[in-house]
Enzyme design. Structure first.
Site, PDB file in Angstrom:
ATOM      1  N   LYS A 287      26.615  43.757  52.613  1.00  0.00           N
ATOM      2  CA  LYS A 287      27.324  42.486  52.519  1.00  0.00           C
ATOM      3  C   LYS A 287      27.317  41.834  53.906  1.00  0.00           C
ATOM      4  O   LYS A 287      27.570  42.500  54.907  1.00  0.00           O
ATOM      5  CB  LYS A 287      28.755  42.755  52.030  1.00  0.00           C
ATOM      6  CG  LYS A 287      29.453  41.542  51.475  1.00  0.00           C
ATOM      7  CD  LYS A 287      30.639  41.932  50.622  1.00  0.00           C
ATOM      8  CE  LYS A 287      31.415  40.707  50.184  1.00  0.00           C
ATOM      9  NZ  LYS A 287      32.479  41.020  49.237  1.00  0.00           N
ATOM     10  N   GLU A 376      42.615  44.279  36.113  1.00  0.00           N
ATOM     11  CA  GLU A 376      43.947  43.706  35.899  1.00  0.00           C
ATOM     12  C   GLU A 376      44.657  44.371  34.719  1.00  0.00           C
ATOM     13  O   GLU A 376      45.872  44.622  34.758  1.00  0.00           O
ATOM     14  CB  GLU A 376      43.850  42.196  35.676  1.00  0.00           C
ATOM     15  CG  GLU A 376      43.505  41.388  36.935  1.00  0.00           C
ATOM     16  CD  GLU A 376      42.040  41.448  37.354  1.00  0.00           C
ATOM     17  OE1 GLU A 376      41.209  41.953  36.567  1.00  0.00           O
ATOM     18  OE2 GLU A 376      41.705  40.985  38.462  1.00  0.00           O
ATOM     19  N   ARG A 404      43.740  37.780  32.230  1.00  0.00           N
ATOM     20  CA  ARG A 404      42.953  38.855  31.632  1.00  0.00           C
ATOM     21  C   ARG A 404      43.832  39.978  31.092  1.00  0.00           C
ATOM     22  O   ARG A 404      43.400  40.760  30.249  1.00  0.00           O
ATOM     23  CB  ARG A 404      42.006  39.404  32.701  1.00  0.00           C
ATOM     24  CG  ARG A 404      41.032  40.360  32.167  1.00  0.00           C
ATOM     25  CD  ARG A 404      39.885  40.561  33.100  1.00  0.00           C
ATOM     26  NE  ARG A 404      38.918  39.495  33.012  1.00  0.00           N
ATOM     27  CZ  ARG A 404      37.744  39.513  33.630  1.00  0.00           C
ATOM     28  NH1 ARG A 404      37.422  40.538  34.379  1.00  0.00           N
ATOM     29  NH2 ARG A 404      36.899  38.525  33.500  1.00  0.00           N
TER      30      ARG A 404
HETATM   31  C1  LIG Z   1      39.092  39.152  37.288  1.00  0.00           C
HETATM   32  C2  LIG Z   1      38.935  38.970  38.771  1.00  0.00           C
HETATM   33  N1  LIG Z   1      39.701  39.696  39.607  1.00  0.00           N
HETATM   34  C3  LIG Z   1      39.559  39.532  40.943  1.00  0.00           C
HETATM   35  C4  LIG Z   1      38.665  38.651  41.450  1.00  0.00           C
HETATM   36  C5  LIG Z   1      38.590  38.406  42.948  1.00  0.00           C
HETATM   37  N2  LIG Z   1      37.291  38.790  43.492  1.00  0.00           N
HETATM   38  C6  LIG Z   1      36.316  37.912  43.751  1.00  0.00           C
HETATM   39  S1  LIG Z   1      34.954  38.601  44.383  1.00  0.00           S
HETATM   40  C7  LIG Z   1      35.655  40.124  44.345  1.00  0.00           C
HETATM   41  C8  LIG Z   1      34.885  41.308  44.834  1.00  0.00           C
HETATM   42  C9  LIG Z   1      33.663  41.506  44.047  1.00  0.00           C
HETATM   43  O1  LIG Z   1      33.009  42.608  44.549  1.00  0.00           O
HETATM   44  P1  LIG Z   1      31.526  42.873  44.115  1.00  0.00           P
HETATM   45  O2  LIG Z   1      31.374  42.631  42.676  1.00  0.00           O
HETATM   46  O3  LIG Z   1      31.129  44.199  44.609  1.00  0.00           O
HETATM   47  O4  LIG Z   1      30.720  41.726  44.848  1.00  0.00           O
HETATM   48  P2  LIG Z   1      30.474  41.536  46.421  1.00  0.00           P
HETATM   49  O5  LIG Z   1      31.490  40.533  46.870  1.00  0.00           O
HETATM   50  O6  LIG Z   1      30.625  42.852  47.088  1.00  0.00           O
HETATM   51  O7  LIG Z   1      29.091  41.017  46.504  1.00  0.00           O
HETATM   52  C10 LIG Z   1      36.951  40.075  43.842  1.00  0.00           C
HETATM   53  C11 LIG Z   1      37.863  41.210  43.727  1.00  0.00           C
HETATM   54  C12 LIG Z   1      37.891  37.920  40.531  1.00  0.00           C
HETATM   55  N3  LIG Z   1      36.994  37.010  40.938  1.00  0.00           N
HETATM   56  N4  LIG Z   1      38.036  38.110  39.220  1.00  0.00           N
END
Ligand SMILES: Cc1ncc(C[n+]2csc(CCOP(=O)(O)OP(=O)(O)O)c2C)c(N)n1
Length: 643
Positions: A287, A376, A404
């Site tokens: 990342k 969630e 959710r």
């Molecule tokens: C239902 C939900 N919960 C929390 C989030 C907040 N959120 C946005 S990106 C993220 C992390 C995602 O991690 P990953 O899928 O590994 O992608 P990366 O950012 O590492 O590329 C979170 C927790 C969200 N978008 N949707």
């Protein structure tokens, strides 16, 4: 300052242009794309590290697949900046996340390349599977469907529900698991450990490389299901029992491969295109790749705000006087204070330790505060389980993500009247993240649930008092406290905590002619508006209702007994929300007044700065003042006679 893309990137107006380039020029395309993202985000803001991490994957996908006929679904979509730039939106990219500009997430109305609207995580496999099944049904056997999902998003139940189904479908589905070991904060849970195990297993990696070498020796046409199955069987037989979770879902597992090696990615994707059915490619990426600081401190650089791209200094506004803290920080500090005195208190967050500031408690009291992954639903039912054992859980979930877990709130918490405390952060208008993230509906969806207490603080000391009240053993009910993104009101936030009688509001100001009823933070906008109209000798009363459920009926009898002109102000949906609750009270008690409801209208509010959006929906100070002035001029008896 004009931001110019590099020479190659400026020649790419669609994936067709990208495909015209030789493979050898693709590393340069990646460099230019990465630089362009750095240039634009540093000046205009937005998500950062995630898009940098998938630059090579983005280029490879659009190079290999026939988009938009072949369909790519980006999970969450915060990593899709490169995709936007390569698919005709480069010159517009400076409007990303701005009012009336490009959305920060893929959006179907924005481009035919955006196959599915996203923002909330872990939907990509289901959506892509739906598309793949539709293609299968229509006989479009050549059509490819790709879900790109991060290791963080993979932790959600929904992703596993989709895997469970995908494994028995025959449709062309490729899941690219983008494993960077990060969610926003470091990813958590057993799946993360598992993926790390695979990535670091020497035996497995040797076997895998041999397997791919063998595949490479075969002409592409020979990749029949049968042949690949045979080869895989040999590989699988030697793998340890723990190493094939995805295979056990009947989904072919490939990888892990280096997600920054564009050549390898292209070769692999080309090969996988020839293999029908569901399959998963595990790639390892970093990342923030290519921007040193972002690689190092990945949480901060998830969405850093504006920064100096040369020095890496993240700009912070400087003030002479102390500023109010963020509501989230008031929550983060206050829960520790409470937990120090009440040993039953615990904290739970689904993947938002930094965003909710529960991280403060996780650092200080690691056995009492948990990040449970992007889950969630699990977070809510886990909190319910803890509550059955007498623990007082502050379950902190962003308002829009709580949508959710609605069934869990009703079925697992409210029906059993378990005293879980839901702190809904980012309630109301969130700004640049837009409609997927606005916390528009919580007042409406929570207040219709029996046994639920629903509250919203107007400032930081109110938040502390509500948190204090919610954890008292006398409060034996589920309790919602919702508050917005961003700064609270006063710099001296650390006020002594006091119990608030549940269902009791506050009269902030007596007045004549008009009563303004507010809930939560927008009460401050109303206060400013009142100060403004006071100059014209208009003197409305102001009540901060604090609770949408139970409503303060004493205040409401006073208000409806005294006033015929009433304004309600909320930063939630008008339909079914706070204003609706006041109308219900009026009808149930046979009062007759003119009620003007201000709040989020019954349409999708797009993205923009909170200020722009407050103005657009009309809950900013100026609009409230204008409504008060208009109302003050109206002859109420004539009006009510016509209503
Ligand atoms: C239902 C939900 N919960 C929390 C989030 C907040 N959120 C946005 S990106 C993220 C992390 C995602 O991690 P990953 O899928 O590994 O992608 P990366 O950012 O590492 O590329 C979170 C927790 C969200 N978008 N949707």
């Amino acid at each position: 300052m004009e931001i110019l893309p590099g020479d190659l990137l400026s020649s790419i107006n669609s994936p067709a242009d990208l495909k015209k380039l030789s493979r050898t020029s693709l590393p340069r395309v990646c460099d230019e794309l990465r630089q362009f993202i750095v240039d634009v985000v540093s000046v205009h803001g937005g998500h950062f590290g995630a898009s940098l991490g998938v630059v090579e994957l983005t280029v490879a996908l659009h190079y290999v697949f026939n988009t938009p006929y072949d369909q790519i679904v980006w999970d969450v979509g915060h990593q899709a900046y490169g995709h936007k730039i390569l698919t005709g939106r480069r010159d517009n990219f400076i409007t990303n996340r701005k009012y009336k500009g490009l959305s920060g997430f893929p959006k179907r109305t924005e481009s035919e390349y955006d196959t599915f609207g996203v923002g909330h995580s872990s939907t990509s496999i289901s959506a892509a599977l739906g598309m793949a099944m539709a293609s299968h049904y229509k006989g479009e056997t050549d059509r490819q469907h790709v879900a790109v999902i991060g290791d963080g998003a993979m932790t959600a139940g929904m992703a596993f529900e989709a895997l469970n189904h995908a494994g028995i479908e025959k449709s062309n589905l490729l899941i690219v698991l983008n494993d960077n070991c990060m969610s926003i904060d470091p990813n958590v849970g057993a799946l993360k450990e598992y993926l790390t195990d695979i990535t670091t297993s020497k035996t497995y990696n040797k076997l895998r490389d041999d397997f791919w070498k063998a595949l490479g020796k075969l002409p592409a046409k020979k990749f029949s299901r049968n042949l690949v199955s045979k080869m895989e069987a040999g590989l699988k037989g030697i793998l340890s029992a723990s190493s094939n979770l995805f295979e056990s879902f009947n989904i072919r597992y490939f990888g892990p491969i280096d997600g920054h090696n564009i050549t390898k990615l292209i070769d692999t994707l080309k090969d996988l295109k020839e293999i029908p059915g569901p399959k998963l490619l595990h790639i390892n990426t970093v990342k923030g790749k290519g921007y040193g600081l972002a690689e190092k401190d990945q949480t901060i650089w998830h969405a850093p705000g504006l920064f100096d791209k040369i020095t890496g200094e993240i700009y912070k506004k400087k003030y002479d006087l102390p500023q109010p803290p963020k509501y989230q920080d008031v929550f983060g500090h206050t829960i520790i204070e409470l937990a120090e005195k009440n040993e039953n208190i615990m904290g739970v967050t689904p993947a938002m330790p930094s965003g909710s500031s529960l991280k403060f408690m996780m650092d200080k009291m690691p056995h009492r505060a948990f990040d449970v992954g992007i889950c969630e639903q699990h977070a809510v039912t886990l909190s319910a389980g803890l509550a059955t054992q007498g623990l007082r859980v502050f379950c902190n979930i962003y308002s829009s993500f709580m949508q959710r877990a609605y069934d869990q709130v009703i079925h697992d918490v409210a029906l059993q009247k378990l005293p879980v405390i839901f702190c809904l952060d980012r309630a109301g208008i969130v700004g640049e993240d837009g409609p997927t993230h606005h916390g528009a509906y919580d007042l409406a969806y929570m207040r219709c649930i029996p046994n639920m207490i629903v509250s919203a603080p107007m400032n930081e000391s109110e938040l502390r008092n509500l948190m204090y009240t919610a954890q008292l053993s006398s409060t034996a009910q589920p309790f919602v406290i919702r508050y917005p993104r961003g700064a609270a009101v006063k710099a001296e936030w650390k006020t002594e905590m006091k119990e608030i009688t549940i269902g009791k509001g506050r009269k902030l100001k007596d007045g004549e002619g008009i009563a303004i009823l507010t809930i939560g933070h927008p009460g401050n906008f109303a206060s400013s508006a009142i100060r403004e109209v006071n100059r014209d000798d208009i003197n409305p009363a102001h009540y901060d209702m604090r609770f949408v459920k139970p409503l303060d009926e004493d205040i409401l009898h006073e208000v409806f007994g005294k006033f015929k002109k009433i304004i309600t102000v909320e930063d939630g949906t008008i339909k079914g929300g706070f204003g609706s609750a006041i109308l219900e009270f009026m009808a149930e008690n046979n009062y007759h007044a003119h009620v003007k409801m201000l709040g989020i209208p019954d349409r999708i509010v797009e993205h923009g700065s909170p200020k722009q959006l407050y103005e657009e929906i009309g809950i900013d100070e100026n609009h409230i003042a204008a409504v008060i002035r208009d109302l003050s001029r109206i002859n109420i008896d004539e009006l009510l006679a016509t209503e």
